[in-house]
Structure formats: structure tokens, C-alpha cells
Enzyme design. Structure first.
Site, PDB file in Angstrom:
ATOM      1  N   LYS A 173       0.840  -1.339   0.361  1.00 33.39           N
ATOM      2  CA  LYS A 173       0.403  -0.170   0.338  1.00 33.39           C
ATOM      3  C   LYS A 173       0.698   0.705  -0.100  1.00 33.39           C
ATOM      4  O   LYS A 173       1.759   1.258   0.988  1.00 33.39           O
ATOM      5  CB  LYS A 173      -1.234   0.245   1.212  1.00 33.39           C
ATOM      6  CG  LYS A 173      -1.922   1.402   1.111  1.00 33.39           C
ATOM      7  CD  LYS A 173      -2.572   1.427   2.227  1.00 33.39           C
ATOM      8  CE  LYS A 173      -2.242   2.765   2.854  1.00 33.39           C
ATOM      9  NZ  LYS A 173      -1.463   3.878   2.764  1.00 33.39           N
ATOM     10  N   GLU A 248      10.215   1.495  11.006  1.00 36.38           N
ATOM     11  CA  GLU A 248      11.183   3.268   9.789  1.00 36.38           C
ATOM     12  C   GLU A 248      10.161   4.415  10.478  1.00 36.38           C
ATOM     13  O   GLU A 248       9.556   4.521   8.915  1.00 36.38           O
ATOM     14  CB  GLU A 248      11.735   2.851   8.356  1.00 36.38           C
ATOM     15  CG  GLU A 248      11.914   1.365   7.653  1.00 36.38           C
ATOM     16  CD  GLU A 248      13.945   1.991   8.787  1.00 36.38           C
ATOM     17  OE1 GLU A 248      14.033   2.204   9.311  1.00 36.38           O
ATOM     18  OE2 GLU A 248      14.453   0.278   9.173  1.00 36.38           O
ATOM     19  N   CYS A 282      13.006  12.088   5.550  1.00 35.95           N
ATOM     20  CA  CYS A 282      13.064  11.336   7.648  1.00 35.95           C
ATOM     21  C   CYS A 282      14.754  11.716   8.124  1.00 35.95           C
ATOM     22  O   CYS A 282      14.764  11.816   9.137  1.00 35.95           O
ATOM     23  CB  CYS A 282      12.484   9.814   7.814  1.00 35.95           C
ATOM     24  SG  CYS A 282      13.672   8.506   6.591  1.00 35.95           S
ATOM     25  N   GLU A 384       8.474  16.154  15.197  1.00 35.10           N
ATOM     26  CA  GLU A 384       9.035  16.794  14.533  1.00 35.10           C
ATOM     27  C   GLU A 384       8.468  16.881  13.606  1.00 35.10           C
ATOM     28  O   GLU A 384       7.196  16.826  14.059  1.00 35.10           O
ATOM     29  CB  GLU A 384       9.502  14.866  13.475  1.00 35.10           C
ATOM     30  CG  GLU A 384       9.173  15.055  12.444  1.00 35.10           C
ATOM     31  CD  GLU A 384       9.182  13.205  11.932  1.00 35.10           C
ATOM     32  OE1 GLU A 384       8.318  12.923  11.708  1.00 35.10           O
ATOM     33  OE2 GLU A 384      10.082  12.964  11.031  1.00 35.10           O
TER      34      GLU A 384
HETATM   35  P1  NDP Z   1       2.083   7.965   7.891  1.00 35.03           P
HETATM   36  O1  NDP Z   1       2.516   6.981   9.444  1.00 35.03           O
HETATM   37  O2  NDP Z   1       0.750   8.915   8.297  1.00 35.03           O
HETATM   38  O3  NDP Z   1       1.709   7.138   6.493  1.00 35.03           O
HETATM   39  C1  NDP Z   1       3.025   6.488   6.641  1.00 35.03           C
HETATM   40  C2  NDP Z   1       1.604   5.487   5.359  1.00 35.03           C
HETATM   41  O4  NDP Z   1       1.460   4.484   6.906  1.00 35.03           O
HETATM   42  C3  NDP Z   1       0.771   5.592   4.536  1.00 35.03           C
HETATM   43  O5  NDP Z   1       1.158   5.484   3.523  1.00 35.03           O
HETATM   44  C4  NDP Z   1      -0.381   5.325   5.563  1.00 35.03           C
HETATM   45  O6  NDP Z   1      -1.764   5.811   4.757  1.00 35.03           O
HETATM   46  C5  NDP Z   1      -0.451   4.628   6.535  1.00 35.03           C
HETATM   47  N1  NDP Z   1      -1.130   4.466   7.803  1.00 35.03           N
HETATM   48  C6  NDP Z   1      -1.960   5.827   7.752  1.00 35.03           C
HETATM   49  N2  NDP Z   1      -2.608   4.855   8.959  1.00 35.03           N
HETATM   50  C7  NDP Z   1      -2.129   3.284   8.830  1.00 35.03           C
HETATM   51  C8  NDP Z   1      -2.907   2.690  10.407  1.00 35.03           C
HETATM   52  N3  NDP Z   1      -3.670   2.338  10.939  1.00 35.03           N
HETATM   53  N4  NDP Z   1      -2.297   1.291   9.492  1.00 35.03           N
HETATM   54  C9  NDP Z   1      -1.503   0.771   8.302  1.00 35.03           C
HETATM   55  N5  NDP Z   1      -1.296   1.837   8.057  1.00 35.03           N
HETATM   56  C10 NDP Z   1      -1.476   2.856   7.703  1.00 35.03           C
HETATM   57  O7  NDP Z   1       3.628   8.568   7.895  1.00 35.03           O
HETATM   58  P2  NDP Z   1       3.310   9.999   5.911  1.00 35.03           P
HETATM   59  O8  NDP Z   1       2.985   8.777   5.031  1.00 35.03           O
HETATM   60  O9  NDP Z   1       2.280  10.875   6.737  1.00 35.03           O
HETATM   61  O10 NDP Z   1       4.902   9.684   6.220  1.00 35.03           O
HETATM   62  C11 NDP Z   1       6.331  11.428   6.786  1.00 35.03           C
HETATM   63  C12 NDP Z   1       6.639   9.951   8.226  1.00 35.03           C
HETATM   64  O11 NDP Z   1       7.107   8.844   7.709  1.00 35.03           O
HETATM   65  C13 NDP Z   1       7.392  10.808   8.918  1.00 35.03           C
HETATM   66  O12 NDP Z   1       6.918  10.916  10.101  1.00 35.03           O
HETATM   67  C14 NDP Z   1       8.545  10.605   8.340  1.00 35.03           C
HETATM   68  O13 NDP Z   1       9.913  11.238   9.658  1.00 35.03           O
HETATM   69  C15 NDP Z   1       8.966   8.817   8.143  1.00 35.03           C
HETATM   70  N6  NDP Z   1       9.614   8.360   7.526  1.00 35.03           N
HETATM   71  C16 NDP Z   1      10.771   7.793   7.835  1.00 35.03           C
HETATM   72  C17 NDP Z   1      11.645   7.392   7.248  1.00 35.03           C
HETATM   73  C18 NDP Z   1      12.503   6.238   7.723  1.00 35.03           C
HETATM   74  O14 NDP Z   1      13.188   5.432   6.986  1.00 35.03           O
HETATM   75  N7  NDP Z   1      12.722   5.973   9.251  1.00 35.03           N
HETATM   76  C19 NDP Z   1      11.831   7.716   5.877  1.00 35.03           C
HETATM   77  C20 NDP Z   1      10.255   7.445   5.290  1.00 35.03           C
HETATM   78  C21 NDP Z   1       9.497   8.818   6.135  1.00 35.03           C
HETATM   79  P3  NDP Z   1      -2.152   7.483   4.735  1.00 35.03           P
HETATM   80  O15 NDP Z   1      -1.561   7.936   3.663  1.00 35.03           O
HETATM   81  O16 NDP Z   1      -3.802   6.786   3.719  1.00 35.03           O
HETATM   82  O17 NDP Z   1      -2.663   7.621   5.730  1.00 35.03           O
END
Ligand code: NDP
Length: 480
Positions: A173, A248, A282, A384
């Protein structure tokens, strides 16, 4: 308007609900395509397809799997500019960044793991003349991969490549905020002859599709990149089901500038690590700690250099900072500028949204923002923000800067700038983060462990770490 479709059992299909979500171009604020609003029925169809494909895919000789994946990688290379343009429109990032960095990296991710499996050898442990142990590593089965919106195809392929290469079938997803390049990838999978059901991409909302994936009884491993809060929710659901989890998560990375650094390089790279991709990486350094003796000089040079970060239409060649990925995130980032002011922050640069002309009038643009005069433990310095906002803080000693650097709940990445090698090693050993860069930023070798400590994640990706995550180890002991 163009309709993005799910990729299930080798076909591009509509979601069961027949409902779609507007997919917004953040540089214009207008919907330009439609993303499937899928639900648990689509996840179940995807699971069934993956389950049916598993026997053949997992038993296929690894060089055959490798060939198919290499073909897919070559198609990404062929379509590099087309994918880069789509990524720029979907996410808001400058086109050149996607063209030169992210899409080539998506190709490399697949190439890297497709070739890694050709070289992988599992361990043996000899017990002298008495017995021999060998370790079998077998694919897990059907695994779930969930990725965020900031580096869409780059992070999507970073997960699915090791999962597929090691013989798993995948239900994935992407973020519904940036679904376009994952959709384009599904078209390339069909063209490359990836057997049906091996990879399935279900588009839609996290609380519907993501949570259906995480709570699915038969999907026994989840690889997730995203926010710490979502990671905690995933762990809450998955842990009692004893799923394998790779998380991550977020970061609040320190950038430590010692007085004996190569000054010009430290300034230039700090600007890059602050504002690349609008600060929506990130690994961006968002808290810059500067040794007091060079604080004023660094501040002046850093502000001057940051003024060159032109905010503009992501498709224009001279744009350095594009649009913030979504309206919701745009408002969140702006709210942190207000918070910083309330906390006594002094805005040295930016601190406001940017209103562009023409088709970008309603886009979500924020000026690169530099703030000083904030306590290291205030919310602006602890939470963050994930936008083009950095804070500057002076320090007097190694002990003090380590205390401030390590003071957040996060521990993802750290940059250290010094020409003193002993100091560099000493500080690198003491800083609590999974990744440390000395005199550079975002220099990546795909073989190295990638991930964070504390609330930045659980587990590591990259190289053998990813191959180990996506396989089950079985020890076989033979008595001689
Ligand atoms: P989110 O946690 O909001 O979403 C990440 C993914 O999870 C999306 O596809 C989202 O769908 C999905 N999701 C949301 N709720 C659920 C749930 N209850 N169960 C399963 N999946 C779910 O993160 P963001 O998309 O806002 O990304 C930014 C974040 O990612 C920042 O905190 C950043 O630091 C982190 N990040 C970390 C990295 C690393 O390597 N450590 C690298 C890149 C980013 P939907 O979009 O529909 O909400």
C-alpha cells in the site's frame, strides 16, 4: 480525469467500492487524478492472488527471479523522466530531484536486491568433528509493505525489492497522497512479465487498506515506513498476532557543527540537509547545533546560502524548494512556525507561506525557515515537523551538544562536521542514532544497515538486514 487502478493478480482493476479519492497536485491545490478508495475486500483479493502465486514464485530458481526483476529495473531506467515528472506533480518535489536522485534510486533498489540474491550464501556452524549446523533461509510467504508520501517510488521499491527477490509475494500500500508512480510501476510489472499475483498494489487510506493489511491473519510480516504514531498503532495490532515487524519511523535529526569543521562545506551541506525535498526527508537535519565560537559566522553564512533556495513551481529547472505534499501537512508545518514564535523563537529567514502566481496561486508553498533562540527541550526542538524549518542552537562543549542531540525521543540520523578524526569517532560512538554521517549527508551505500534507534524504529533495512527480515531462518543440525 485519469483513474489510478489497483494492481491485483496481474491486472489493473477498480476498487470493490468503485469509489475514488481526489488526488491533488500540491503545486496547484487542484485534483488531477483519482485514487482508488479501496477497503478490506481489495486487500483480501490481493492476499488470495499473492497466496496462489507463492508456490511458483518462491520455488523459482533465484536467477530466474533475478532476471524478471532486472527487467523491471531496466524499464524504470527507460522511463526515468516520465516517472520523475509524475513524482514531481504528485508529491511537489522539484523535477530535477526526482529525475537525478529518486527515480534512479528506485531503479537501483530493484537492481541491488535482484543481484544480491545471486550472491547470498547462508551460514554453516561446524562443531568440530561432531556435528554440522547449516542455516536454511526461506521466504516468509505473503508479506505486507506500507510506504509514505515523501519519497514515494524510492521508498516503495526499497521495501518490495528485497521482499520479492527473496521469494515472497507482496501486498503493498503506497500513500494515498502520492499513488501515481506506484500505479505506473504496476504497468511496468505487467510489461516485464512479473507473474500474476506476485506483487499486488492496493491503493487507498491508511485506516482502511493499511489497517486491513496489518490485521490480516495470514499476512505474517509487515514492513512499514511512516510516522511514529502510525508505527505504534501497527505494533499494537500486529504484536499480539506475532507478526514480524520492520518499522522505519520519524526523526528529529541533529546536525553538529564543530568550530574546526571545513566551514564552507559544512554550510553548503547543512543547507542541503535542511531544505532538500522541502525538508520532507526523514534524514533531514532539523536541529543545527553550532559551537559557540563560530555561531555568528555560521549563522550569517547559513542564512545567506539559504536565501538561494528558490521556492517555485516544482517543474521549473531553477526551483530548489517545491510544494509541501498536502494541504494537511502544509497547515501542520505552518502551525509549528506559530508554535516556535510562541516559544520565543527568533525567525532569521522565512517563517511564512509563499504565494506564487499563475497556476501555482493555490499551491502549498512554505519559505525555507531558520529559527534561533529556542531552548533545546522546547516542543519545536523536540517534535518532528517534517518541513523546511530548522533551528540553530549554540553549544560550548562535546558533553553539552551530545546531551542536547540525544534529548529527543527519536534516534534516526546525525551529521557531524569536524576535521578532527578522533573527535568525529568519539561523538559518533556516543550519539544515539542509527545512522551517522561525518562531513557529508545522505551518502548512501545500499549494503549498510538503515534505520533508527528509540522511537525512530524497530529493525533495520538495507543489504543483508533486509534479506534476513524477509526470510525465515531454520537451523539444521546433523550429528556426524
Ligand atoms: P504516516 O504514518 O501517516 O503514513 C505512512 C503510511 O501508513 C501511509 O501509506 C498511510 O496511509 C499508512 N497508514 C496510516 N494509518 C495506518 C494504519 N492505521 N494502519 C496501517 N497503515 C496506515 O506517515 P506519512 O505518510 O505522513 O509519512 C511521513 C512520516 O514518515 C514522517 O514521520 C517521516 O519521518 C517518516 N519516514 C520515515 C523514514 C525512515 O526511513 N525512518 C523514511 C521516510 C519517512 P495514508 O497515507 O492513507 O495515511
Amino acid at each position: 480525469m485519469q483513474k489510478i487502478l489497483n494492481y491485483i493478480n496481474g491486472e489493473l482493476v477498480e476498487p470493490s467500492s468503485k469509489q475514488y479519492i481526489d488526488n491533488i497536485n500540491p503545486a496547484t491545490g487542484a485534483a488531477y487524478s483519482l485514487c482508488p478508495d479501496s477497503d478490506e475486500r481489495d486487500v483480501e483479493l490481493a492476499y488470495q492472488a499473492a497466496e496462489a502465486a507463492f508456490e511458483n514464485w518462491s520455488n523459482m530458481p533465484s536467477d530466474n527471479r533475478s532476471k524478471i526483476l532486472l527487467k523491471l529495473a531496466s524499464f524504470i531506467e527507460r522511463d526515468n523522466d516520465k516517472l520523475a515528472k509524475a513524482e514531481s506533480i504528485d508529491q511537489g518535489k522539484p523535477f530535477w530531484l526526482a529525475q537525478k536522485g529518486e527515480i534512479p534510486r528506485a531503479q537501483q533498489n530493484i537492481h541491488f536486491f535482484a543481484t544480491a540474491i545471486e550472491h547470498y550464501a547462508s551460514e554453516t556452524h561446524s562443531m568440530g568433528g561432531h556435528a554440522l549446523n547449516y542455516t536454511l533461509r526461506t521466504p516468509i510467504g505473503v508479506v505486507g509493505c506500507i510506504s509514505p508520501w515523501n519519497l514515494p517510488l524510492y521508498l516503495f521499491t526499497w521495501k518490495i525489492a528485497p521482499a520479492l527477490a527473496t521469494g515472497n509475494c507482496v501486498v503493498a500500500k503506497p500513500s494515498e497522497i502520492t499513488p501515481m508512480t506506484a500505479f505506473m510501476l504496476s504497468e511496468l510489472c505487467i510489461e516485464a512479465g512479473l507473474p500474476k499475483g506476485v506483487l499486488n498494489i492496493v491503493h487507498g487510506l491508511g485506516p482502511k487498506v493499511g489497517s486491513a493489511l496489518v490485521s490480516h491473519e495470514k499476512i505474517t510480516a509487515i514492513s512499514f515506513t511512516g510516522g511514529t504514531k502510525t508505527g505504534a498503532e501497527i505494533a499494537r495490532v500486529a504484536a499480539p498476532m506475532f507478526k514480524k515487524l520492520s518499522l522505519e519511523l520519524g526523526g528529529k535529526n541533529p546536525n553538529i557543527i564543530f568550530a574546526d569543521c571545513d566551514f564552507d562545506k559544512a554550510v553548503k551541506e547543512s543547507v542541503r540537509s535542511s531544505f532538500t525535498n522541502q525538508g520532507e526527508i526523514c534524514l533531514c537535519g532539523s536541529r543545527i547545533f553550532i559551537e559557540r565560537s563560530i555561531y555568528d559566522k555560521f549563522k550569517a553564512a547559513f542564512v545567506e546560502e539559504s536565501k538561494k533556495m528558490k521556492v517555485g513551481n516544482p517543474l521549473a529547472d531553477d526551483t530548489k524548494v517545491g510544494a509541501i505534499a498536502s494541504k494537511m501537512h502544509f497547515e501542520k508545518v505552518l502551525s509549528y512556525i506559530d508554535l516556535a514564535k510562541q516559544e520565543g523563537g527568533n525567525i532569521l529567514l522565512g517563517g511564512h507561506e509563499v504565494n506564487l502566481d499563475g497556476e501555482n496561486t493555490n499551491g502549498y508553498f512554505i519559505a525555507p525557515t531558520i529559527i534561533e533562540n529556542l531552548a533545546y527541550h522546547c516542543r519545536t526542538n523536540q517534535e518532528e515537523i517534517f518541513g523546511p524549518i530548522v533551528t540553530l542552537t549554540p553549544f560550548d562543549s562535546e558533553e553539552e551538544v551530545l546531551m542536547m542531540a540525544n534529548s529527543t525521543v527519536y534516534g534516526l540520523a546525525c551529521n557531524i562536521w569536524t576535521e578532527n578524526l578522533n573527535k568525529a569517532h568519539r561523538v559518533a560512538a556516543k550519539v544515539k542514532s542509527g545512522i551517522v554521517w561525518i562531513n557529508c549527508w545522505l551518502l548512501r551505500d545500499l549494503r549498510t544497515p538503515f534505520g533508527g534507534m528509540k522511537q525512530s524504529g524497530v529493525g533495520r533495512e538495507g543489504g543483508w538486514e533486509a534479506i534476513r527480515f524477509f526470510t525465515e531462518a531454520k537451523n539444521v543440525c546433523i550429528k556426524m
